[in-house]
Scaffold this active site. Structure first.
Site, PDB file in Angstrom:
ATOM      1  N   TYR B 118      48.031 -25.458 -60.414  1.00  0.00           N
ATOM      2  CA  TYR B 118      46.768 -25.330 -60.917  1.00  0.00           C
ATOM      3  C   TYR B 118      46.741 -24.308 -62.208  1.00  0.00           C
ATOM      4  O   TYR B 118      46.998 -23.062 -61.769  1.00  0.00           O
ATOM      5  CB  TYR B 118      45.532 -25.183 -60.108  1.00  0.00           C
ATOM      6  CG  TYR B 118      44.331 -25.087 -60.758  1.00  0.00           C
ATOM      7  CD1 TYR B 118      43.443 -26.220 -60.688  1.00  0.00           C
ATOM      8  CD2 TYR B 118      43.852 -23.812 -61.075  1.00  0.00           C
ATOM      9  CE1 TYR B 118      42.270 -26.189 -61.672  1.00  0.00           C
ATOM     10  CE2 TYR B 118      42.519 -23.802 -61.543  1.00  0.00           C
ATOM     11  CZ  TYR B 118      41.810 -24.833 -61.744  1.00  0.00           C
ATOM     12  OH  TYR B 118      40.492 -24.909 -62.486  1.00  0.00           O
ATOM     13  N   GLU B 206      41.299 -26.803 -68.425  1.00  0.00           N
ATOM     14  CA  GLU B 206      41.817 -27.202 -67.023  1.00  0.00           C
ATOM     15  C   GLU B 206      42.995 -27.988 -67.051  1.00  0.00           C
ATOM     16  O   GLU B 206      42.897 -29.036 -67.484  1.00  0.00           O
ATOM     17  CB  GLU B 206      40.679 -27.384 -66.217  1.00  0.00           C
ATOM     18  CG  GLU B 206      41.215 -27.459 -64.789  1.00  0.00           C
ATOM     19  CD  GLU B 206      39.889 -27.835 -63.910  1.00  0.00           C
ATOM     20  OE1 GLU B 206      39.328 -29.127 -64.012  1.00  0.00           O
ATOM     21  OE2 GLU B 206      39.460 -27.164 -62.960  1.00  0.00           O
TER      22      GLU B 206
END
Lengths: 291, 396
Positions: B118, B206
């Site tokens: 991530y 993101e």
């Protein structure tokens, strides 16, 4: 006494000859603010509202002895205007401009770190010390000189609190709108520190809103260092998560920046938290009476 | 401003961030064509098809599917284009899928195992600095990682004076457990990702997951990007990417009048000048036993035109039973707002719900008199408490 600005402040207006600058400079002068001149690059040498216009803030400071600047420059050029004011030796820079890119403000904040200038805003109504000087866009007539310091992230909600205080029979020492953006100069905590040190301020009102961590930071400082009663309100208990509520900084990101969470920590730190925004003046009055 | 995944990836690519081979399509035929092209470019069959809507959780809602053959690409595309995709972020009515993204299958076999991480870039409001947030736990909901295993989330703060430095990117790559050529690729990836964020004036970028492929490439497999609205003036090309059909029609309409509107699901509509006072007004509606139907900030120029636009937008919502107008006049004069309300009443025609008008500040008394003398079915109030009491009477 008061904080940040007083009758002795010498104010220049950046973006003086533009429509916003002209309108609000006129209002400030009518209030009795000592506006000593203004800056509009390229219009130096002219006279506007019976005051001199300068090309640079440096020149304005040199010729007028200005120590406070209020900025009405459009968003694309506002960051530059703030840094220019700092570089010219201005002590208090009040930035009214709404819509400055966050990335510009990140650089400005970094730039100001080791400078003496204090930034208020951006995206704020400004600062007023009632009866002495008005540096911003708030309606002067609702204010009355007194002992309550007000710090708020909002504009009209601040006026609401001011009005309630005035109508309760109290008055304000200084009112500071710190602005609704995610990256701003002076924080709630810093404003409260100044009010705690100001002999004229007897009680403090802090008005927060959803988003960020500033209210909690101020609350913890008050718990450990507070010497005066603080009444608090946080707007946005009914705001949904993840939606921007008008202000660029008013957006709930997680569990800790909801209005509920902020009110809870404020209560725990001894702040008199009001549930209804209609009760801000009433509660401040009662708290001071008990003291 | 939110963008679609495919748009975000085009921005990533323009700054040198590696993304999978992908092509966007708006018909099943174009999707098959895209799949063929991807096969000829990568030499591999097997595709992933992703619905392009502005919402997370697409996979669980049936908006991300794997296809092994071109026929499957066709079948899945037919099904997906035009569907109402429901995820935990769309609300029960879901969002209509108009475009799909056809991409290579990134799980192809090779010399090493694939890994998922991530990574995001965002502003840390406490410090006023940007940070890179990253984790070894990729491909899952980061909020649950933050809750269950917060020690697996790392942060790297970026100094605004110099931007991201190679040592920071190396730190990230080592912490993620990489070595060899994958490590080098990750360093490049992290640097490019941060530079994309800064150069594009994003307020959130993101990537979940960031993938290490079996041949040690690093790819942005998904992309969530939010561009700072205040910076759009210097990114005209991104501003053009805005997909108005993804936004609430009432909010888009309000934007045309420079009104700041957010649709909520209560029964009391409100119109207020200033964002803080607007939120406080919503709160007081709730305290009075109602539920706010919207957030509406009419800004510093409340006049007949904006008040009328506000009425029209609020009245589109059939749930609204009462409207509360709350104006604190500063620069705005209350008598002008009152006149605006009276005019709007006449031009909108029938306003089927009771309206409470609370005017305070500049020329408030004159404003109240105008409202009271108009003969309209409008309740006037001066203090916030009076307005709250009126709401209470009318909603119960």
């Amino acid at each position: 006494m008061s904080i940040l600005v007083s009758k002795d402040s010498r104010i220049i207006v950046q973006g003086f000859t533009g429509s916003e600058g002209t309108f609000h400079a006129t209002q400030m002068i009518e209030y009795g603010t000592n506006v000593v001149g203004g800056v509009t690059p390229g219009k130096g040498g002219q006279t506007h509202l019976d005051r001199p216009v300068f090309n640079t803030v440096h020149e304005a400071v040199e010729k007028t002895g200005a120590d406070v600047s209020v900025i009405f420059v459009p968003p694309a050029f506002a960051a530059d205007a703030i840094m220019e004011a700092s570089d010219a030796g201005i002590n208090v820079i009040v930035t009214i401009t709404e819509g400055i890119p966050a990335s510009d403000m990140i650089k400005v904040k970094e730039y100001l770190k080791d400078k003496k200038a204090r930034l208020i805003g951006p995206n704020c109504p400004g600062v007023i010390t009632p009866g002495e000087t008005k540096v911003g866009i708030m309606p002067g007539f609702i204010h009355r000189k007194g002992g309550i310091g007000i710090v708020s992230r909002s504009g009209t909600l601040t006026y609401e609190a001011v009005d309630q205080i005035t109508k309760s029979g109290l008055g304000q020492s200084t009112c500071i709108g710190i602005g609704g953006d995610p990256v701003i100069g002076t924080t709630i905590k810093e404003a409260i520190q100044l009010f705690m040190e100001d002999p004229e301020t007897e009680g403090i009102i802090m008005i927060g809103e959803i988003g960020g961590n500033m209210e909690a930071e101020a609350a913890l400082w008050i718990r450990d260092n507070g010497t005066k009663p603080v009444v608090g309100f946080v707007a946005g208990r009914t705001a949904p998560k993840g939606r921007r509520m008008g202000h660029a900084g008013a957006i709930i990101g997680g569990k800790s920046d909801t209005a509920e969470a902020k009110m809870k920590i404020m209560k725990e730190c001894g702040i008199h938290v009001v549930e209804s925004p209609a009760d801000i003046g009433k509660i401040m009055f009662e708290v001071l009476k008990k003291k | 401003m939110n963008l679609h995944e495919y748009q975000g990836k085009s921005i990533l690519k323009s700054f040198g961030v590696n993304v999978p081979v992908e092509i966007v399509a708006d018909t099943p035929e174009k999707a098959v064509e895209a799949a063929r092209e991807i096969k000829s470019e990568t030499g591999m069959a097997g595709w992933v098809i992703k619905a392009q809507i502005h919402a997370g959780g697409r996979g669980k809602g049936g908006g991300v599917k794997l296809a092994k053959t071109l026929n499957e690409v066709l079948e899945i595309s037919k099904e997906m284009i035009g569907m109402q995709l429901v995820t935990h972020q769309t609300g029960p009515e879901g969002k209509k899928v108009k475009k799909i993204l056809v991409g290579q299958n990134v799980y192809y076999p090779g010399e090493s195992e694939t890994e998922e991480y991530y990574m995001s870039v965002l502003l840390d409001r406490d410090t006023g600095r940007n940070i890179i947030m990253y984790s070894t736990e990729g491909g899952v909901d980061i909020e649950s990682v933050a809750e269950k295993t917060p020690h697996l989330i790392y942060k790297e703060e970026i100094d605004p004076k110099v931007g991201i430095q190679p040592f920071q990117a190396r730190k990230i790559a080592f912490r993620l457990g990489l070595s060899g050529s994958a490590l080098k690729e990750m360093v490049k990836f992290a640097m490019a990702l941060y530079n994309t964020y800064e150069s594009s004036d994003s307020s959130l970028l993101e990537i979940n997951p960031v993938m290490k492929t079996s041949d040690n490439n690093i790819l942005a497999v998904d992309c969530k990007i939010n561009i700072d609205d205040s910076a759009l003036f210097r990114h005209k090309d991104y501003a053009e990417m805005r997909d108005l059909s993804e936004e609430d029609p009432a909010e888009v309409e309000a934007g045309k009048y420079d009104l700041n509107f957010v649709k909520l699901d209560g029964n009391v509509g409100c119109m207020v000048n200033g964002a803080g006072l607007a939120m406080a007004t919503m709160d007081i509606i709730k305290l009075s036993g109602g539920d706010p139907a919207n957030f509406l900030d009419v800004g510093g120029t409340a006049n007949a035109e904006t008040v009328e636009a506000g009425f029209r937008i609020i009245l589109k919502d059939p749930n609204v039973k009462v409207i509360l107008i709350n104006i604190f006049g500063g620069i705005v004069r209350c008598d002008l707002v009152a006149q605006g309300v009276v005019d709007a009443y006449h031009s909108v025609g029938d306003i089927p719900v009771p309206v409470i008008v609370r005017l305070q500040g500049t020329n408030a008394e004159e404003g109240k008199k105008l409202i009271d003398d108009s003969g309209l079915k409008v309740f006037s109030a001066i203090t916030l408490q009076e307005a709250a009491d009126q709401v209470k009477k009318l909603v119960i």
